[in-house]
Design a protein around this motif. Structure first.
Motif, PDB file in Angstrom:
ATOM      1  N   UNK A  56       0.831  -1.207   0.000  1.00 11.66           N
ATOM      2  CA  UNK A  56       0.000   0.000   0.000  1.00 11.66           C
ATOM      3  C   UNK A  56       0.866   1.257   0.000  1.00 11.66           C
ATOM      4  N   UNK A  57       1.958   1.211   0.749  1.00 11.26           N
ATOM      5  CA  UNK A  57       2.872   2.354   0.752  1.00 11.26           C
ATOM      6  C   UNK A  57       3.520   2.529  -0.621  1.00 11.26           C
ATOM      7  N   UNK A  58       3.894   1.427  -1.247  1.00 10.88           N
ATOM      8  CA  UNK A  58       4.487   1.516  -2.583  1.00 10.88           C
ATOM      9  C   UNK A  58       3.491   2.100  -3.582  1.00 10.88           C
ATOM     10  N   UNK A  59       2.221   1.715  -3.467  1.00  9.81           N
ATOM     11  CA  UNK A  59       1.203   2.250  -4.372  1.00  9.81           C
ATOM     12  C   UNK A  59       1.074   3.765  -4.202  1.00  9.81           C
ATOM     13  N   UNK A  60       1.121   4.232  -2.951  1.00 11.25           N
ATOM     14  CA  UNK A  60       1.057   5.686  -2.729  1.00 11.25           C
ATOM     15  C   UNK A  60       2.277   6.380  -3.324  1.00 11.25           C
ATOM     16  N   UNK A  61       3.433   5.743  -3.191  1.00 11.40           N
ATOM     17  CA  UNK A  61       4.650   6.330  -3.742  1.00 11.40           C
ATOM     18  C   UNK A  61       4.579   6.414  -5.259  1.00 11.40           C
ATOM     19  N   UNK A  62       4.068   5.352  -5.881  1.00  9.51           N
ATOM     20  CA  UNK A  62       3.966   5.372  -7.345  1.00  9.51           C
ATOM     21  C   UNK A  62       2.937   6.397  -7.813  1.00  9.51           C
ATOM     22  N   UNK A  63       1.857   6.548  -7.045  1.00 11.12           N
ATOM     23  CA  UNK A  63       0.868   7.563  -7.417  1.00 11.12           C
ATOM     24  C   UNK A  63       1.467   8.966  -7.332  1.00 11.12           C
ATOM     25  N   UNK A  64       2.333   9.178  -6.333  1.00 10.58           N
ATOM     26  CA  UNK A  64       2.976  10.492  -6.211  1.00 10.58           C
ATOM     27  C   UNK A  64       3.969  10.742  -7.329  1.00 10.58           C
ATOM     28  N   UNK A  65       4.556   9.678  -7.854  1.00  8.87           N
ATOM     29  CA  UNK A  65       5.499   9.830  -8.959  1.00  8.87           C
ATOM     30  C   UNK A  65       6.937   9.881  -8.480  1.00  8.87           C
ATOM     31  N   UNK A  66       7.874   9.662  -9.388  1.00  3.95           N
ATOM     32  CA  UNK A  66       9.290   9.611  -9.004  1.00  3.95           C
ATOM     33  C   UNK A  66       9.957  10.977  -8.866  1.00  3.95           C
ATOM     34  N   UNK A  67       9.271  12.040  -9.289  1.00  3.28           N
ATOM     35  CA  UNK A  67       9.915  13.347  -9.341  1.00  3.28           C
ATOM     36  C   UNK A  67       9.513  14.205  -8.141  1.00  3.28           C
ATOM     37  N   UNK A  68      10.460  14.989  -7.668  1.00  2.00           N
ATOM     38  CA  UNK A  68      10.226  15.924  -6.578  1.00  2.00           C
ATOM     39  C   UNK A  68      10.780  17.295  -6.964  1.00  2.00           C
ATOM     40  N   UNK A  69      10.269  18.321  -6.291  1.00  2.00           N
ATOM     41  CA  UNK A  69      10.817  19.654  -6.505  1.00  2.00           C
ATOM     42  C   UNK A  69      12.219  19.714  -5.909  1.00  2.00           C
ATOM     43  N   UNK A  70      13.119  20.305  -6.675  1.00  2.00           N
ATOM     44  CA  UNK A  70      14.513  20.431  -6.236  1.00  2.00           C
ATOM     45  C   UNK A  70      14.861  21.929  -6.176  1.00  2.00           C
ATOM     46  N   UNK A  71      15.225  22.361  -5.010  1.00  2.00           N
ATOM     47  CA  UNK A  71      15.675  23.737  -4.860  1.00  2.00           C
ATOM     48  C   UNK A  71      17.189  23.790  -5.044  1.00  2.00           C
ATOM     49  N   UNK A  72      17.655  24.797  -5.740  1.00  2.00           N
ATOM     50  CA  UNK A  72      19.099  24.922  -5.923  1.00  2.00           C
ATOM     51  C   UNK A  72      19.468  26.415  -5.909  1.00  2.00           C
ATOM     52  N   UNK A  73      20.652  26.678  -5.527  1.00  2.00           N
ATOM     53  CA  UNK A  73      21.104  28.066  -5.466  1.00  2.00           C
ATOM     54  C   UNK A  73      22.626  28.155  -5.389  1.00  2.00           C
ATOM     55  N   UNK A  74      23.094  29.341  -5.595  1.00  2.00           N
ATOM     56  CA  UNK A  74      24.537  29.561  -5.565  1.00  2.00           C
ATOM     57  C   UNK A  74      24.792  31.023  -5.177  1.00  2.00           C
ATOM     58  N   UNK A  75      25.777  31.212  -4.322  1.00  2.00           N
ATOM     59  CA  UNK A  75      26.164  32.570  -3.928  1.00  2.00           C
ATOM     60  C   UNK A  75      27.653  32.731  -4.193  1.00  2.00           C
ATOM     61  N   UNK A  76      28.004  33.863  -4.812  1.00  2.00           N
ATOM     62  CA  UNK A  76      29.412  34.152  -5.142  1.00  2.00           C
ATOM     63  C   UNK A  76      29.701  35.602  -4.768  1.00  2.00           C
TER      64      UNK A  76
END
Length: 416
Positions: A56-76
């Protein structure tokens, strides 16, 4: 809440594919409510419940999909001769996007996985029921053997006492006393072996089902009776409500959707990237959109071929399970029918043997038969009675196996 699902499945009001059966020949079994509790506590059933929660947990994970929001940044921070020190940064967010068809495939894979686990849970209860049936009957057989062997030894002891008195009165020879002593030694050996088997059967049953409280006096197995209804209906019930078939079909379906998903994955999901930046300490700012997408090659193609082959194998396996269960259904009916007939013949033989032994005893007391003939008749009668007890147990075991495989007892029916 999810951890309680397997227990809720047991407590829910069942909708039976085939109604439970009631038969007087089942009276020697533990109460059904107690059996349901025993099955719920079985390690194999508890493991299957955990696997259902995982599915059941795997089914929820597959429904959510493999992709997540990724935050990225850089300071110079950097320094120039003309403008001095400058602060610059870049910040953004990116996320992969499933291409059309992949979300549906993931949903089907998850649902099929749950179906596999649900039927695995049902099959685990089924296997635990078979184990309980087997060990319970083995214990009753061992108890009966021990009681019968003890009675036989006691009868030989009485015969020895009578023969020794007759010798003292000059009515028997020493050879006759020795014959009875030999018969008594054999009877005591069988009694010792039966006692050992009784202890082993009792220990095995209690270790396998620790919460099972055994009665002080073992219940007597009644005369076995054919289950109500037509034999063909029982065979159909085994096939109609079989967790192995359902599990194999669900696994084949899951593999097919995994293969479809792998074929869709030959075209990789794109990633959308939104970013904003500042340069030269705020003298320059901006906003940008990025896009990236892997180019599928040999790896994705090989993975698709692999999952397709696995799906084909699962389909063949499901057909084999169907064939194997058909054999099991036929065998269940045949063994139940033949077990009943074998017990009937054994019962006739036991009654005839008992009557013959009683006549031999009277003839011996009147002096018309010798001691040797009486001892042989008693030994044969002991063997016949033990064979009848075993045939009775085998008939009950075969009928119970048919009822268990058709999910007609102990709450094994499919639940809605």
């Amino acid at each position: 809440m999810r951890k309680l699902l397997p227990l809720l499945l047991l407590a829910a009001t069942p909708v039976w594919a085939h109604p439970p059966v009631a038969s007087p020949s089942l009276s020697f079994l533990p109460p059904e409510g107690q059996v349901v509790d025993l099955l719920a506590q079985d390690p194999g059933v508890r493991r299957a419940g955990a696997m259902l929660t995982a599915a059941q947990a795997e089914a929820r994970a597959r429904a959510a999909g493999p992709h997540e929001f990724i935050l990225h940044g850089e300071y110079v921070t950097r320094a120039t001769n003309l403008e001095g020190r400058l602060d610059e940064w870049v910040a953004g967010v990116s996320r992969g996007i499933r291409l059309p068809g992949k979300a549906e495939a993931d949903s089907r894979i998850g649902a099929s996985g749950i179906a596999v686990a649900e039927n695995g849970f049902g099959d685990a209860r089924h296997q635990a029921a078979i184990a309980l049936k087997t060990l319970w009957i083995a214990w009753l057989v061992a108890e009966g053997d021990a009681v019968q062997a003890e009675a036989e030894a006691a009868a030989q002891e009485r015969q020895l006492s009578a023969t020794q008195r007759a010798r003292q009165l000059g009515q028997s020879a020493t050879l006759q006393v020795e014959q009875v002593e030999a018969a008594l030694a054999q009877a005591r050996l069988l009694a010792a072996q039966a006692a050992q088997a009784r202890l082993d059967a009792r220990m095995t049953l209690q270790r396998s089902f620790p919460s099972l409280t055994l009665p002080v006096s073992p219940p007597a197995m009644p005369e076995p009776q054919a289950p109500p209804g037509d034999w063909d209906e029982w065979r159909a019930a085994v096939l109609d409500d079989n967790h192995e078939i359902k599990m194999a079909r669900s696994e084949a379906e899951r593999r097919e959707w995994l293969a479809r998903r792998a074929r869709l994955d030959r075209f990789a999901d794109p990633t959308l990237d939104l970013r904003t930046f500042q340069e030269r300490s705020g003298h320059e700012t901006g906003f940008g959109v990025g896009f990236s997408m892997p180019i599928g090659g040999a790896l994705r193609s090989a993975t698709a071929d692999q999952t397709a082959a696995e799906a084909a194998a699962a389909s063949v396996a499901a057909r084999k399970v169907q064939r194997d269960v058909e054999i099991v259904a036929d065998r269940d009916v045949i063994q139940a029918q033949q077990g009943l007939e074998a017990w009937r013949q054994a019962s006739v033989a036991a009654k005839a043997s008992a009557a013959m032994t009683a006549r031999m005893q009277r003839a011996y007391e009147l002096g018309d038969q010798g001691l040797t003939e009486l001892l042989i008749a008693r030994r044969q009668d002991y063997d016949v009675r033990r064979s009848e007890a075993r045939a009775r147990a085998a008939a009950h075991a075969a009928i119970l196996q048919l009822m268990i495989d058709s999910h007609r007892i102990w709450g094994l029916g499919d639940e809605g």
